[in-house]
Motif scaffolding. Structure first.
Motif, mmCIF file in Angstrom:
data_model
loop_
_atom_site.group_PDB
_atom_site.id
_atom_site.type_symbol
_atom_site.label_atom_id
_atom_site.label_comp_id
_atom_site.label_asym_id
_atom_site.label_seq_id
_atom_site.Cartn_x
_atom_site.Cartn_y
_atom_site.Cartn_z
ATOM 1 N N ARG A 43 0.862 -1.470 0.282
ATOM 2 C CA ARG A 43 -0.046 0.244 -0.155
ATOM 3 C C ARG A 43 1.052 1.610 -0.080
ATOM 4 N NH1 ARG A 43 -5.306 1.130 -1.721
ATOM 5 N NH2 ARG A 43 -5.948 2.666 -0.869
ATOM 6 N N LEU A 44 2.321 1.323 0.142
ATOM 7 C CA LEU A 44 3.481 2.440 0.053
ATOM 8 C C LEU A 44 3.121 2.640 -0.699
ATOM 9 C CD1 LEU A 44 5.806 1.321 2.816
ATOM 10 C CD2 LEU A 44 3.952 1.932 3.569
ATOM 11 N N CYS A 45 2.672 2.205 -2.308
ATOM 12 C CA CYS A 45 2.900 2.640 -3.359
ATOM 13 C C CYS A 45 2.297 3.726 -3.780
ATOM 14 C CB CYS A 45 2.747 1.384 -4.127
ATOM 15 S SG CYS A 45 3.715 0.151 -3.778
ATOM 16 N N GLU A 46 1.017 3.531 -2.733
ATOM 17 C CA GLU A 46 -0.550 4.162 -3.554
ATOM 18 C C GLU A 46 -1.013 5.266 -1.954
ATOM 19 O OE1 GLU A 46 -1.934 0.134 -4.836
ATOM 20 O OE2 GLU A 46 -2.430 0.808 -3.161
ATOM 21 N N LEU A 47 0.485 5.758 -1.207
ATOM 22 C CA LEU A 47 0.439 6.831 -0.422
ATOM 23 C C LEU A 47 0.973 7.958 -0.973
ATOM 24 C CD1 LEU A 47 0.253 4.436 2.672
ATOM 25 C CD2 LEU A 47 -1.293 5.475 1.154
ATOM 26 N N GLN A 48 0.632 9.035 -0.251
ATOM 27 C CA GLN A 48 1.291 9.876 -0.184
ATOM 28 C C GLN A 48 2.267 10.264 1.225
ATOM 29 O OE1 GLN A 48 1.460 13.009 -3.238
ATOM 30 N NE2 GLN A 48 1.087 10.937 -3.742
ATOM 31 N N PHE A 49 3.325 10.770 1.141
ATOM 32 C CA PHE A 49 4.311 10.762 2.668
ATOM 33 C C PHE A 49 4.807 12.485 2.511
ATOM 34 C CE2 PHE A 49 4.191 6.733 0.676
ATOM 35 C CZ PHE A 49 4.533 5.805 1.658
ATOM 36 N N ASP A 50 4.806 12.779 4.050
ATOM 37 C CA ASP A 50 5.668 14.106 4.047
ATOM 38 C C ASP A 50 7.371 13.902 3.689
ATOM 39 O OD1 ASP A 50 5.363 16.772 5.991
ATOM 40 O OD2 ASP A 50 7.310 15.502 6.412
ATOM 41 N N ASN A 51 7.934 14.788 3.167
ATOM 42 C CA ASN A 51 9.127 14.703 2.611
ATOM 43 C C ASN A 51 10.130 14.892 3.718
ATOM 44 O OD1 ASN A 51 8.344 17.505 2.614
ATOM 45 N ND2 ASN A 51 10.077 17.661 0.405
ATOM 46 N N SER A 52 9.873 15.141 4.534
ATOM 47 C CA SER A 52 11.061 15.875 6.081
ATOM 48 C C SER A 52 11.428 14.188 6.714
ATOM 49 C CB SER A 52 10.211 16.002 7.494
ATOM 50 O OG SER A 52 9.416 15.462 7.973
ATOM 51 N N PRO A 266 0.888 22.025 8.766
ATOM 52 C CA PRO A 266 2.988 21.840 9.397
ATOM 53 C C PRO A 266 3.108 20.625 9.222
ATOM 54 C CG PRO A 266 1.950 22.476 11.817
ATOM 55 C CD PRO A 266 1.092 22.305 10.436
ATOM 56 N N LEU A 267 1.885 19.540 9.050
ATOM 57 C CA LEU A 267 2.430 17.500 8.620
ATOM 58 C C LEU A 267 1.082 17.091 8.297
ATOM 59 C CD1 LEU A 267 4.714 16.431 9.288
ATOM 60 C CD2 LEU A 267 4.008 15.254 11.773
ATOM 61 N N PRO A 268 0.853 16.515 7.584
ATOM 62 C CA PRO A 268 0.123 15.659 7.051
ATOM 63 C C PRO A 268 -0.736 14.840 8.263
ATOM 64 C CG PRO A 268 2.363 15.679 5.591
ATOM 65 C CD PRO A 268 2.493 16.476 6.654
ATOM 66 N N ALA A 269 -1.530 14.767 7.692
ATOM 67 C CA ALA A 269 -2.552 13.316 8.416
ATOM 68 C C ALA A 269 -2.238 12.347 8.410
ATOM 69 C CB ALA A 269 -3.872 14.113 8.039
ATOM 70 N N LEU A 270 -1.561 11.945 7.590
ATOM 71 C CA LEU A 270 -1.624 10.398 7.316
ATOM 72 C C LEU A 270 0.092 10.870 8.775
ATOM 73 C CD1 LEU A 270 -1.580 7.638 6.948
ATOM 74 C CD2 LEU A 270 -0.373 8.301 5.090
ATOM 75 N N GLU A 271 0.722 11.045 8.992
ATOM 76 C CA GLU A 271 1.816 11.566 9.423
ATOM 77 C C GLU A 271 1.465 11.333 10.862
ATOM 78 O OE1 GLU A 271 2.566 11.876 6.627
ATOM 79 O OE2 GLU A 271 4.132 11.348 5.871
ATOM 80 N N MET A 272 0.428 11.988 11.224
ATOM 81 C CA MET A 272 0.116 12.995 12.647
ATOM 82 C C MET A 272 -0.608 11.301 13.523
ATOM 83 S SD MET A 272 1.263 15.498 14.104
ATOM 84 C CE MET A 272 -0.220 15.012 15.461
ATOM 85 N N LEU A 273 -1.264 10.413 12.461
ATOM 86 C CA LEU A 273 -2.590 9.630 12.770
ATOM 87 C C LEU A 273 -1.120 8.517 13.419
ATOM 88 C CD1 LEU A 273 -4.297 7.765 13.441
ATOM 89 C CD2 LEU A 273 -4.045 6.857 10.559
ATOM 90 N N ILE A 274 0.283 8.328 12.849
ATOM 91 C CA ILE A 274 0.970 7.651 12.706
ATOM 92 C C ILE A 274 1.586 7.650 14.406
ATOM 93 C CG2 ILE A 274 2.896 6.159 12.418
ATOM 94 C CD1 ILE A 274 1.518 6.149 9.385
#
Ligand code: SF4
Ligand code: SF4
Lengths: 459, 330
Positions: A43-52, A266-274
């Motif tokens: 599923r990682l191939c279909e996700l968007q990530f923060d670039n930091s 400042p930080l996407p929803a996905l990274e915040m969930l994790i």
């Protein structure tokens, strides 16, 4: 390091090379994210990530947990599987030396992350645990296949005021030959008239009798851990354990404050969930989870200071209730112009500091009883209203979990409370582990919600 | 006498009666009970809904006790909380039944229930009064146990309903084409599961119609929902403790661990020479659903898993499956 952005996996792998060449230092579990795809995390191939780099570290930390658990087993550490309580028992376990605690419940997300290549749901089906159960049934599959985490040396599970899905599946796991130490969590009740009141960290109230009961149950859990490890969980150890846990919780508190209020986001929803999930069990390495969160906080503080973020300014501020079975939906929210401004992912009790001025088991009992899921829907709804107000949310999304026994009862009640008390628009959606087939409909509904908020802003 | 409605075998009727209130456990007659407005029926247990509908329908109910035996009923109990409705007590029954802490917790809940009963007009019993009530109920249950050998199926369910204060005539529909051959020999069947609501008592008829007879009713309203006889010494010394000990030990699928249910079931099945086991469960009941495979694997007899919804075609579908199952047993 470049401007903040959300990027694809491919872009991350290119960027990883560039950052390494520029001298980026990584922890032992570091590396390009793409390598996890080879391990099956499709599923990682279909996700968007923060670039930091901080987000890279977060992802690598999350996705290397199974390796860490296997390493711990090789190193002779005790592995404790804590189940259901989401945030309480790991604090006890990590107060001991040479103990690693994790939640087998985490298999909840495996079918999504591995895009069903794990076949865990199929194994669960074969056990008779079909889709009428929530995705936590994947946990039973993981116990049967033994492919995901090492079978723990001890399993500890809270029961009583817990969802039927979990209680039933945990019992099946025990029936498959994995003994469980069960401990009781009563349904939280407000004190009767004339009875003294205890105020809990999440703001709920409870009777002192229930606090005393749960603290006795936690002592029983502590004794089981002492027997397993041959160590004493004395007050000094416990206070030290609380301090460590509280450092994580305080860092997360500040991270949430900034990530959910600063504009641009400042930080996407996905990274915040994790990031929020790290507070539950520290991803099997407590000191490192703190370091990961501190790195994220540094990044977010810097972005806030510079006035830069990952989304357009004025994104629609959404309070989100319940975790999503498909992580990609957090990306989708941002694609349609939303952002997270407050959350109740069902473990808000793990985000509040553990009181350190109380007898340790009483303090922990208060935290356990703060769980939004052990009280009434009304309690949970009230807290969601308060939090949505505090975070300045403009809309609320209630995300139903397929098969979850509590979802049928909550959504409408909480939605009505929010409409009545805050006048905010509410959208109730259901998110399966892989949401691709429903994504067009989901997108349309999210866009409609964004439009409602924009219209309200204009009027 | 003012009446107190309750939902589960874990709420001792003798404790309510000792407070000079009439215990009433509805047998669930309303098959199409609505959910709360806005709540979809999908995912919502029909028995939990039926309890809410039925307990709210009687005017002489002065209080409602909801034993939180599962998450669904715990949540459904919130639907009953309304200023215009009788007061509601959510009664916690510990799932961890083996520890002394659980026993103490259950005992404390009984005391809390006692205070609730006093608030709604009941009178606190003396130990002597309580003992007296307990012995009365114990005798009735003993008599009922003695009848198990000749009182089967529907009449047995009706007798248990009366013990729980549901005195109304059994007017629930019979199975379609119900005509039992009383002279024929019957295959002994065990019926397992949660409550068989009265609107589904045709199940008993259907089993008989196809040559079976329920010799072990292991549902919540059946033999499994009767506490063991009180310990005589404990009854003399501390009646409340005797009450707590007997009730908390009742085997149930929700107990953690729930091995006690399996031991109880296998022992009773062997004793009654059961040849087929029918598991009747509600469509959205996770607690029973998750155990289907384990029940099948551990039973020494064929098992029919009957997940019953309340839609109009449910009886016909169930009848077909019962017929096939009974035929296979013959
Ligand atoms: S998602 Fe809901 S139903 Fe599933 S385990 Fe978590 S709390 Fe239980
Ligand atoms: S049938 Fe199952 S879900 Fe329904 S009330 Fe009983 S235990 Fe709960």
């Amino acid at each position: 390091m470049g401007a903040p952005a959300v990027i694809s996996l491919q872009q991350w792998d290119r960027r990883h090379g560039e950052l390494c060449r520029a001298g980026m230092m990584e922890p032992s579990y570091g590396g390009p994210l793409g390598r996890h795809v080879q391990d099956g995390d499709l599923r990682l191939c279909e996700l968007q990530f923060d670039n930091s780099p901080a987000a890279l570290r977060l992802w690598n930390f999350l996705l290397s947990e199974e390796d860490r658990l296997h390493d711990a087993r090789m190193a002779g550490k005790c592995i404790v599987g804590t189940m259901k309580d989401l945030g309480t028992v790991p604090v006890l376990a990590y107060a001991l030396d040479n103990v690693v605690a994790f939640y087998p419940d985490g298999a909840w997300w495996t079918p999504c992350v591995m895009r069903h290549s794990d076949k865990l749901l199929r194994v669960a089906d074969s056990l008779g645990l079909d889709e009428s159960f929530c995705p936590v049934r994947a946990m039973a599959g993981a116990f049967v296949t033994g492919n995901h985490f090492p079978i723990p040396d001890m399993l500890l599970c809270s029961v009583g005021a817990v969802c039927d899905d979990f209680s039933a599946i945990a019992q099946r796991i025990e029936g498959l030959g994995h003994p469980i130490v069960w401990w009781e969590m009563p349904p939280r009740r407000s004190p009767a008239p004339g009875e003294p009141t205890v105020l809990l960290p999440t703001g709920f109230t409870v009777s002192p009798q229930q606090v005393a009961f749960v603290s006795r149950e936690l002592r029983r859990v502590a004794r089981a851990l002492e027997q397993l490890t041959g160590q004493r969980l004395d007050a000094t150890r416990l206070q030290r354990g609380f301090q460590q846990a509280n450092k994580v919780r305080q860092t997360l508190h500040e991270l949430r404050r900034l990530a959910y209020t600063v504009d641009p986001c400042p930080l996407p929803a996905l990274e915040m969930l994790i990031a929020e999930m790290l507070a539950i069990h520290f991803c099997s390495d407590q000191p490192e989870s703190l370091a990961v969160l501190e790195a994220l906080l540094d990044e977010v503080q810097q972005r806030a200071q510079e006035g830069v973020g990952v989304l357009e300014k004025d994104a629609v501020r959404v309070f989100w209730i319940n975790p999503v079975a498909d992580l990609r939906v957090m990306n989708l929210l941002e694609k349609v112009g939303g952002r997270i401004a407050g959350s109740d992912y069902m473990f808000c009790h793990a985000l509040e500091p553990i009181p350190q001025d109380l007898e340790p088991f009483e303090a922990l009992a208060r935290c356990a009883l703060s769980d939004p899921m052990v009280g009434t829907v009304g309690d949970r709804g009230q807290r969601a209203c308060q939090q949505a107000k505090d975070f300045g949310s403009e809309a609320v999304i209630i995300s139903r979990i397929p098969g979850a026994s509590h979802c049928a009862y909550e959504g409408d009640v909480i939605g009505k409370m929010i409409r009545r008390e805050l006048g905010l628009p509410v959208l109730e959606i259901e998110v399966p582990p892989i949401s691709d087939t429903v994504e067009p409909a989901l997108r349309t509904r999210l866009e409609a919600l964004m439009e409602i908020v924009h219209t309200r802003r204009r009027s | 006498m003012p009446c107190v409605g309750y939902n589960s075998a874990y709420v001792p009727p003798e404790w309510i009666a000792a407070h000079q209130l009439q215990p009433w456990r509805p047998t669930l007659r309303i098959s199409d009970a609505a959910t709360r407005e806005g709540v979809s029926q999908d995912g919502c247990c029909s028995c939990a809904r039926a309890f809410v509908a039925e307990v709210s329908s009687r005017r002489d109910v002065v209080g409602i006790v909801v034993a939180a035996v599962c998450d669904q009923i715990r949540r459904v109990s919130e639907w009953l909380i309304d200023p215009s409705s009788p007061p509601v007590l959510l009664f916690h029954v510990p799932a961890t039944w083996q520890t002394s802490a659980a026993r103490q917790c259950y005992r404390d809940e009984l005391l809390r229930l006692g205070r609730f009963l006093e608030q709604i007009g009941g009178q606190s019993p003396t130990p002597q009064q309580l003992r007296h009530n307990m012995m009365d109920y114990d005798r009735e249950r003993q008599a009922m146990r003695a009848m198990f050998d000749d009182l089967r199926g529907r009449p047995h369910a009706d007798a248990v309903a009366k013990l729980h204060g549901d005195m109304t005539e059994d007017d629930s529909p019979a199975a379609p084409d119900h005509a039992t051959d009383e002279s024929a020999s019957h295959t002994p069947i065990a019926l397992l599961g949660s409550t068989v609501p009265r609107y589904q008592w045709w199940l008993y008829d259907a089993i008989e119609q196809h040559g079976g007879r329920v010799v072990l009713d292991a549902t919540d309203y059946g033999e499994r929902g009767l506490p063991r006889p009180f310990d005589a010494q404990l009854l003399a010394d501390d009646p409340l403790e005797a009450l707590a000990a007997a009730y908390l030990a009742m085997p149930h699928v929700r107990q953690r661990p729930n091995d006690g249910l399996f031991h109880w079931l296998h022992e009773r099945m062997a004793h009654r020479h059961v040849r087929g086991l029918i598991l009747r469960r509600n469509l959205w009941c996770d607690l029973w659903h998750a155990e289907v495979a384990r029940i099948k694997a551990s039973a020494c007899v064929p098992v029919l898993d009957l997940d019953l919804d309340v839609d109009a075609s449910a009886p016909q579908r169930a009848l077909g499956r019962i017929a096939a199952f009974m035929e296979m047993l013959h």
